[in-house]
Design an enzyme around this catalytic site. Structure first.
Site, PDB file in Angstrom:
ATOM      1  N   CYS A  96     -51.098  35.622 -61.666  1.00 39.12           N
ATOM      2  CA  CYS A  96     -51.714  34.875 -60.575  1.00 39.12           C
ATOM      3  C   CYS A  96     -51.092  35.261 -59.235  1.00 39.12           C
ATOM      4  O   CYS A  96     -50.029  34.747 -58.859  1.00 39.12           O
ATOM      5  CB  CYS A  96     -51.560  33.377 -60.832  1.00 39.12           C
ATOM      6  SG  CYS A  96     -52.270  32.361 -59.540  1.00 39.12           S
ATOM      7  N   CYS A 108     -50.692  32.397 -56.803  1.00 41.91           N
ATOM      8  CA  CYS A 108     -49.550  31.499 -57.040  1.00 41.91           C
ATOM      9  C   CYS A 108     -48.236  32.154 -56.632  1.00 41.91           C
ATOM     10  O   CYS A 108     -47.370  31.512 -56.062  1.00 41.91           O
ATOM     11  CB  CYS A 108     -49.417  31.137 -58.525  1.00 41.91           C
ATOM     12  SG  CYS A 108     -50.939  30.905 -59.399  1.00 41.91           S
ATOM     13  N   ASP A 109     -48.077  33.413 -56.964  1.00 40.94           N
ATOM     14  CA  ASP A 109     -46.750  34.026 -56.902  1.00 40.94           C
ATOM     15  C   ASP A 109     -46.596  35.129 -55.852  1.00 40.94           C
ATOM     16  O   ASP A 109     -45.482  35.592 -55.626  1.00 40.94           O
ATOM     17  CB  ASP A 109     -46.386  34.604 -58.280  1.00 40.94           C
ATOM     18  CG  ASP A 109     -46.377  33.524 -59.354  1.00 40.94           C
ATOM     19  OD1 ASP A 109     -46.007  32.378 -59.019  1.00 40.94           O
ATOM     20  OD2 ASP A 109     -46.743  33.802 -60.501  1.00 40.94           O
TER      21      ASP A 109
END
Ligand code: NAP
Length: 307
Positions: free
Chosen positions: A134, A137-138
């Site tokens: 992701c 997200c990261d």
């Protein structure tokens, strides 16, 4: 016997729970292995209507959960291991821990999980060690660093383009010499100077440094067999998703990839009377929080109207 059991607690499951609870069905939600579903791994959801400032994925589904509980939905921390739908009036769900639940109706909202490559080092470094599924997200953790994206579809291109906002360089590793992605996405990748395309190559191994975090990936040329080592701080795997439907295999109609197939003319009714489906375990096209919620709503309304 339960009137309605909802299997899964992501956007689809929680939306089904809100509607079913308000319809007086006293639903029981089984949370599953990932409470809140895949959206909990998204930092900012900017396209769910009514949140113009965006909302954290975990918070979004947490609010749905509070809303469902407010109307009386019960939520239990359990996962379904297998099912028996052979009796039309009594569906049996066998849970981890040995317990069984009987229900008149079921909504399957078990979602999907990112597909991983299975190469050496991937599982060990997944989730904090420098392997992620992701970028949203990261990605920001790797500001100013080189990263690798694996895949050649729209997701991989989208992730690679997104990562160019933070990262010093993005290597896009794809197993063929042509992208599967739509032309517009592929064109954007090709014209982005920060992205180096590493075509006709597959990952061979992800290496950790002394700190136990990702240091490099080795890729192998599928035509040449040549190994190339690319230094990177994170490998983002974007090679599609797999539906979490293993516990239902053989009990409800699925396609060859394991996605639950709704009966003709319906989006949420399966081939088994009283068994409904919602969200990413059935929908491989849209895979959005809003569409999962909409399917959960439809499933609950139909379930509440059927005898
Ligand atoms: P996808 O289209 O199935 O692409 C998966 C990619 O991963 C393919 O390029 C595939 O290679 C590669 N791959 C699969 N297994 C692999 C393995 N074991 N090792 C190495 N590579 C592997 O999946 P997706 O990109 O997640 O997209 C899914 C759907 O969502 C598509 O319909 C897509 O159009 C849609 N989507 C749209 C957008 C957008 O429009 N903005 C964004 C994201 C997703 P091959 O090409 O060789 O098969």
């Amino acid at each position: 016997m339960e009137e309605l059991v909802i299997v899964g607690s992501g956007c689809a499951g929680m939306s089904a729970a809100i509607y079913a609870a308000r319809a007086g069905m006293n639903p029981l939600v089984l949370e599953g292995d990932r409470p809140g579903g895949l959206i909990t791994t998204t930092s900012d959801v900017e396209n769910f209507p009514s949140y113009p400032e965006g909302i954290n994925g975990f918070e979004l589904v947490w609010r749905m959960r509070q809303q469902a509980e407010k109307f009386g939905a019960r939520i239990e921390g359990a996962s379904v291991k297998s099912v028996d739908f052979s009796d039309a009036n009594r569906k049996i769900l066998k849970l981890d821990g040995g317990k069984s639940i009987e229900a008149k109706k079921i909504v399957i909202a078990v979602g999907s999980s990112p597909r991983l490559t299975g190469v050496k080092g991937e599982a060990e470094l997944y989730g904090g060690g420098g392997v992620s599924a992701c970028a949203t997200c990261d990605g920001a953790f790797y500001r100013g660093q080189p990263v690798v994206v694996i895949g050649g579809g729209d997701s991989a291109c989208e992730e690679a383009l997104f990562l160019t906002r933070f990262c010093s360089k993005v290597y896009l590793v794809h197993r063929r010499d042509e992208f599967r992605a739509s032309k517009i996405m592929a064109d954007r990748v090709v014209s982005n100077d920060k992205i180096e395309r590493v075509m006709s190559c597959v990952p061979d191994e992800i290496e950790a440094g002394k700190d136990g975090k990702c240091e490099a990936i080795k890729v192998r040329g599928v035509k040449t067999g040549e190994i190339r080592r690319i230094e990177c701080k994170c490998v983002f795997v974007a090679i599609g998703h797999v539906p979490n439907t293993g516990s239902f295999r053989g009990s409800v109609e699925m396609d060859s990839e394991g996605y639950i197939v709704p009966r003709e003319g319906s989006l949420v009714e399966t081939d088994i009377d009283g068994v409904y489906v919602a969200g990413d375990c059935s929908d491989k096209k849209f895979r959005q929080a809003i569409t999962a919620s909409a399917m959960g709503c439809m499933a609950a309304i139909i379930a509440s109207q059927k005898q």
